[in-house]
Design a protein around this motif. Structure first.
Motif, PDB file in Angstrom:
ATOM      1  N   GLY A  25       0.797  -1.222   0.000  1.00 30.42           N
ATOM      2  CA  GLY A  25       0.000   0.000   0.000  1.00 30.42           C
ATOM      3  C   GLY A  25       0.827   1.268   0.000  1.00 30.42           C
ATOM      4  N   PHE A  26       2.100   1.163  -0.302  1.00 30.40           N
ATOM      5  CA  PHE A  26       2.932   2.365  -0.422  1.00 30.40           C
ATOM      6  C   PHE A  26       4.121   2.014  -1.311  1.00 30.40           C
ATOM      7  CE2 PHE A  26       4.616   0.030   3.195  1.00 30.40           C
ATOM      8  CZ  PHE A  26       5.968  -0.005   2.910  1.00 30.40           C
ATOM      9  N   ARG A  27       4.785   3.077  -1.802  1.00 32.12           N
ATOM     10  CA  ARG A  27       6.031   2.861  -2.524  1.00 32.12           C
ATOM     11  C   ARG A  27       7.179   3.214  -1.592  1.00 32.12           C
ATOM     12  NH1 ARG A  27       6.565   5.657  -8.152  1.00 32.12           N
ATOM     13  NH2 ARG A  27       6.500   7.484  -6.806  1.00 32.12           N
ATOM     14  N   PHE A  28       8.207   2.395  -1.597  1.00 28.72           N
ATOM     15  CA  PHE A  28       9.344   2.663  -0.716  1.00 28.72           C
ATOM     16  C   PHE A  28       9.926   4.054  -0.985  1.00 28.72           C
ATOM     17  CE2 PHE A  28       9.313  -1.987  -0.436  1.00 28.72           C
ATOM     18  CZ  PHE A  28       9.451  -2.144   0.924  1.00 28.72           C
ATOM     19  N   GLN A  29       9.991   4.428  -2.261  1.00 30.65           N
ATOM     20  CA  GLN A  29      10.619   5.709  -2.590  1.00 30.65           C
ATOM     21  C   GLN A  29       9.781   6.903  -2.135  1.00 30.65           C
ATOM     22  OE1 GLN A  29      10.603   6.290  -7.098  1.00 30.65           O
ATOM     23  NE2 GLN A  29       9.794   4.217  -6.879  1.00 30.65           N
ATOM     24  N   ASP A  30       8.522   6.655  -1.785  1.00 29.41           N
ATOM     25  CA  ASP A  30       7.674   7.751  -1.294  1.00 29.41           C
ATOM     26  C   ASP A  30       7.787   7.931   0.219  1.00 29.41           C
ATOM     27  OD1 ASP A  30       6.781   8.210  -3.839  1.00 29.41           O
ATOM     28  OD2 ASP A  30       4.980   6.977  -3.618  1.00 29.41           O
ATOM     29  N   LEU A  31       8.427   7.002   0.890  1.00 28.04           N
ATOM     30  CA  LEU A  31       8.544   7.104   2.349  1.00 28.04           C
ATOM     31  C   LEU A  31       9.455   8.277   2.718  1.00 28.04           C
ATOM     32  CD1 LEU A  31       9.131   3.320   3.169  1.00 28.04           C
ATOM     33  CD2 LEU A  31       6.970   4.593   3.238  1.00 28.04           C
ATOM     34  N   THR A  32       9.214   8.842   3.874  1.00 22.52           N
ATOM     35  CA  THR A  32      10.100   9.879   4.388  1.00 22.52           C
ATOM     36  C   THR A  32      11.145   9.208   5.272  1.00 22.52           C
ATOM     37  OG1 THR A  32       8.265  11.439   4.436  1.00 22.52           O
ATOM     38  CG2 THR A  32      10.222  12.030   5.709  1.00 22.52           C
ATOM     39  N   VAL A  33      12.378   9.223   4.799  1.00 22.30           N
ATOM     40  CA  VAL A  33      13.446   8.580   5.571  1.00 22.30           C
ATOM     41  C   VAL A  33      13.799   9.460   6.769  1.00 22.30           C
ATOM     42  CG1 VAL A  33      15.840   7.793   5.541  1.00 22.30           C
ATOM     43  CG2 VAL A  33      14.355   7.376   3.565  1.00 22.30           C
ATOM     44  N   LEU A  34      13.777   8.867   7.961  1.00 25.67           N
ATOM     45  CA  LEU A  34      14.051   9.629   9.175  1.00 25.67           C
ATOM     46  C   LEU A  34      15.495   9.453   9.631  1.00 25.67           C
ATOM     47  CD1 LEU A  34      10.746   8.693  11.015  1.00 25.67           C
ATOM     48  CD2 LEU A  34      11.257  10.837   9.857  1.00 25.67           C
ATOM     49  N   GLY A  35      16.062   8.315   9.355  1.00 21.87           N
ATOM     50  CA  GLY A  35      17.432   8.061   9.771  1.00 21.87           C
ATOM     51  C   GLY A  35      17.706   6.580   9.797  1.00 21.87           C
ATOM     52  N   PRO A 176      22.749   8.983   2.665  1.00 22.88           N
ATOM     53  CA  PRO A 176      21.358   9.235   2.267  1.00 22.88           C
ATOM     54  C   PRO A 176      21.079   8.854   0.819  1.00 22.88           C
ATOM     55  CG  PRO A 176      22.195  11.075   3.545  1.00 22.88           C
ATOM     56  CD  PRO A 176      23.355  10.152   3.324  1.00 22.88           C
ATOM     57  N   GLU A 177      22.052   9.090  -0.083  1.00 27.59           N
ATOM     58  CA  GLU A 177      21.832   8.765  -1.495  1.00 27.59           C
ATOM     59  C   GLU A 177      21.744   7.252  -1.674  1.00 27.59           C
ATOM     60  OE1 GLU A 177      25.224  10.375  -0.832  1.00 27.59           O
ATOM     61  OE2 GLU A 177      23.759  11.822  -0.081  1.00 27.59           O
ATOM     62  N   ALA A 178      22.535   6.509  -0.907  1.00 20.55           N
ATOM     63  CA  ALA A 178      22.505   5.055  -1.010  1.00 20.55           C
ATOM     64  C   ALA A 178      21.151   4.529  -0.519  1.00 20.55           C
ATOM     65  CB  ALA A 178      23.640   4.445  -0.187  1.00 20.55           C
ATOM     66  N   ILE A 179      20.634   5.138   0.542  1.00 18.28           N
ATOM     67  CA  ILE A 179      19.313   4.739   1.042  1.00 18.28           C
ATOM     68  C   ILE A 179      18.253   5.026  -0.013  1.00 18.28           C
ATOM     69  CG2 ILE A 179      17.531   5.244   2.752  1.00 18.28           C
ATOM     70  CD1 ILE A 179      19.770   5.757   4.780  1.00 18.28           C
ATOM     71  N   ALA A 181      18.569   5.268  -3.211  1.00 25.21           N
ATOM     72  CA  ALA A 181      18.712   4.348  -4.343  1.00 25.21           C
ATOM     73  C   ALA A 181      18.138   2.977  -3.985  1.00 25.21           C
ATOM     74  CB  ALA A 181      20.182   4.226  -4.734  1.00 25.21           C
ATOM     75  N   LEU A 182      18.405   2.540  -2.762  1.00 28.20           N
ATOM     76  CA  LEU A 182      17.902   1.229  -2.341  1.00 28.20           C
ATOM     77  C   LEU A 182      16.372   1.205  -2.345  1.00 28.20           C
ATOM     78  CD1 LEU A 182      18.435  -1.590  -1.216  1.00 28.20           C
ATOM     79  CD2 LEU A 182      18.611  -0.590   1.064  1.00 28.20           C
ATOM     80  N   LEU A 183      15.764   2.302  -1.894  1.00 29.33           N
ATOM     81  CA  LEU A 183      14.300   2.349  -1.852  1.00 29.33           C
ATOM     82  C   LEU A 183      13.712   2.275  -3.269  1.00 29.33           C
ATOM     83  CD1 LEU A 183      13.592   4.956   0.980  1.00 29.33           C
ATOM     84  CD2 LEU A 183      13.840   2.480   1.127  1.00 29.33           C
ATOM     85  N   VAL A 184      14.347   2.973  -4.199  1.00 25.92           N
ATOM     86  CA  VAL A 184      13.884   2.909  -5.592  1.00 25.92           C
ATOM     87  C   VAL A 184      14.004   1.473  -6.103  1.00 25.92           C
ATOM     88  CG1 VAL A 184      14.423   3.633  -7.950  1.00 25.92           C
ATOM     89  CG2 VAL A 184      14.393   5.328  -6.098  1.00 25.92           C
ATOM     90  N   GLN A 185      15.120   0.834  -5.802  1.00 30.77           N
ATOM     91  CA  GLN A 185      15.326  -0.539  -6.270  1.00 30.77           C
ATOM     92  C   GLN A 185      14.308  -1.490  -5.661  1.00 30.77           C
ATOM     93  OE1 GLN A 185      19.512  -0.598  -5.101  1.00 30.77           O
ATOM     94  NE2 GLN A 185      20.123  -0.828  -7.240  1.00 30.77           N
ATOM     95  N   LEU A 186      13.953  -1.243  -4.398  1.00 37.16           N
ATOM     96  CA  LEU A 186      12.953  -2.103  -3.745  1.00 37.16           C
ATOM     97  C   LEU A 186      11.608  -2.017  -4.457  1.00 37.16           C
ATOM     98  CD1 LEU A 186      13.650  -1.645   0.078  1.00 37.16           C
ATOM     99  CD2 LEU A 186      13.804  -3.762  -1.233  1.00 37.16           C
ATOM    100  N   ASP A 187      11.295  -0.826  -4.964  1.00 38.00           N
ATOM    101  CA  ASP A 187      10.029  -0.660  -5.683  1.00 38.00           C
ATOM    102  C   ASP A 187      10.029  -1.402  -7.012  1.00 38.00           C
ATOM    103  OD1 ASP A 187       8.560   0.940  -3.901  1.00 38.00           O
ATOM    104  OD2 ASP A 187       9.632   2.742  -4.533  1.00 38.00           O
ATOM    105  N   GLU A 188      11.238  -1.644  -7.537  1.00 44.25           N
ATOM    106  CA  GLU A 188      11.328  -2.227  -8.879  1.00 44.25           C
ATOM    107  C   GLU A 188      11.278  -3.748  -8.885  1.00 44.25           C
ATOM    108  OE1 GLU A 188      14.921  -0.421 -10.219  1.00 44.25           O
ATOM    109  OE2 GLU A 188      13.938   1.450 -10.798  1.00 44.25           O
ATOM    110  N   ILE A 189      11.472  -4.363  -7.743  1.00 46.62           N
ATOM    111  CA  ILE A 189      11.498  -5.836  -7.735  1.00 46.62           C
ATOM    112  C   ILE A 189      10.133  -6.383  -7.327  1.00 46.62           C
ATOM    113  CG2 ILE A 189      13.966  -5.985  -7.315  1.00 46.62           C
ATOM    114  CD1 ILE A 189      13.359  -6.453  -4.369  1.00 46.62           C
ATOM    115  N   ALA A 190       9.923  -7.635  -7.714  1.00 46.53           N
ATOM    116  CA  ALA A 190       8.611  -8.245  -7.488  1.00 46.53           C
ATOM    117  C   ALA A 190       8.435  -8.665  -6.028  1.00 46.53           C
ATOM    118  CB  ALA A 190       8.434  -9.448  -8.401  1.00 46.53           C
ATOM    119  N   VAL A 191       9.472  -9.268  -5.476  1.00 45.89           N
ATOM    120  CA  VAL A 191       9.370  -9.755  -4.096  1.00 45.89           C
ATOM    121  C   VAL A 191      10.106  -8.794  -3.181  1.00 45.89           C
ATOM    122  CG1 VAL A 191       9.839 -11.656  -2.519  1.00 45.89           C
ATOM    123  CG2 VAL A 191       9.306 -12.128  -4.916  1.00 45.89           C
TER     124      VAL A 191
END
Lengths: 216, 216
Positions: A25-35, A176-179, A181-191
């Motif tokens: 119900g959400f996209r990882f890349q839309d989350l607000t990263v707090l730390g 922060p950039e690595a985080i 990028a990881l969130l975008v990649q998480l959205d791109e995979i099926a599992v």
């Protein structure tokens, strides 16, 4: 979503202190990263509460999917500077007998005399990993297995080991950039619910649970 | 630590999804602040895990302790620019009968004709609060009570209302400096486990619980 079938699947999740990941119900890349907590868990604010992401497990799944999605041919990228890895004499025999299966997983090795092998090609997804360590661990993990007759199993296990060894570790500080990028990649995979070993990638601590614990 | 005895004490804490605050074993100002969740909970890394601090409850307790620790004389600070607050006629009768008790709590009011009162002095701890709103709410909360014969109870309730009304709200964004100042203040007060209404100020989500939920 279920973890993929494989030799490392563990028992079903035990109920923990936080809610289980359900349909996202959400996209990882839309989350607000707090730390990042303890250089291990990415903390992010989602629509339903606090989300903790296990950085190693998440990256492991991303790498695994990247490794698996490429065909055997495309997976291997010739190294500009081949590297040499040394294994034990027993392991060397196993490697020599499984050069083809390892190549199917994207790891191209050439005998280099004695128990040494030259890594001539490796999956592009491992470009930033310590390749010698990845190969050494893959060989150490795979060589005791008796599945000589099952090339698919060797490939699957090699992919898992490569993904695990190539993924960022718990305890490694992420920029922060690595985080991001990881969130975008998480959205791109099926599992995106479990790592290849069957462990959850992320957990939701719902606002409702938090409010309740504060008796709000 | 137990919450102070008072009319607002609620039932004991129900077990929640996160651990109860026990003996602290850390200083708030030594925590690593990670961010704020939903503009309501300060997230911080502590020695034993993730700490969530309810910003309103924490500030409320800090204000309450500040208001309470000053004697009645020192509590009130004369206002350079007195403000006028209007109450209902019924409330006005109550206020006129309780000017002394309100002064004991640091709120100096003077009849200003009709149902209006001039606020001539207020606790310094409320310097940044919306004083008219604080007084209006204090009067609204206190005036229905029949405890005319118990000045101490009026003072206690007035302190609680002032602390609650003067504290930063959930949903108000806090600047990093404001968070840092709040953590220092939390270290300075004796009761840092619960707000004056008996709600917990903070919760620990232990590393052990987190690891377990990730099956690490």
């Amino acid at each position: 979503m279920l973890p993929p079938a494989g030799p490392f699947i563990e028992s079903p999740l035990a109920p923990g202190p936080v809610s289980r990941p359900g349909p996202r119900g959400f996209r990882f890349q839309d989350l607000t990263v707090l730390g990042t907590l303890d250089k291990t868990y990415i903390l992010a604010q989602g629509p339903d509460g606090l989300i903790l992401i296990d950085q190693h497990a998440a990256h492991e799944r991303v790498l695994y999917e990247a490794l698996k999605s490429r065909g055997p041919a495309a997976a291997a990228q010739t190294l500009l500077f081949p590297r040499v890895v040394e294994v034990t004499p027993l392991q060397a025999d196993w490697v020599k007998a499984h050069l083809d299966q390892l190549a199917q997983a994207g790891l191209m090795l050439e005998p280099f005399g004695g128990a040494s092998f030259m890594i001539t090609a490796a999956p592009a997804a491992l470009a930033h990993a310590d390749l010698e360590a990845v190969v050494a661990e893959a060989v150490e993990t795979l060589s005791p297995s008796k599945s000589f007759t099952n090339p698919q199993a060797v490939r699957e296990m090699a992919l898992q080991v490569m993904a695990c060894r190539g993924a960022v570790k718990a305890g490694a500080a992420l920029a922060p950039e690595a985080i991001a990028a990881l969130l975008v990649q998480l959205d791109e995979i099926a599992v995106s619910s479990h790592c290849p070993h069957g462990r959850p990638l992320w957990r939701l601590m719902s606002y409702q649970d938090i409010r309740q614990s504060f008796r709000r």
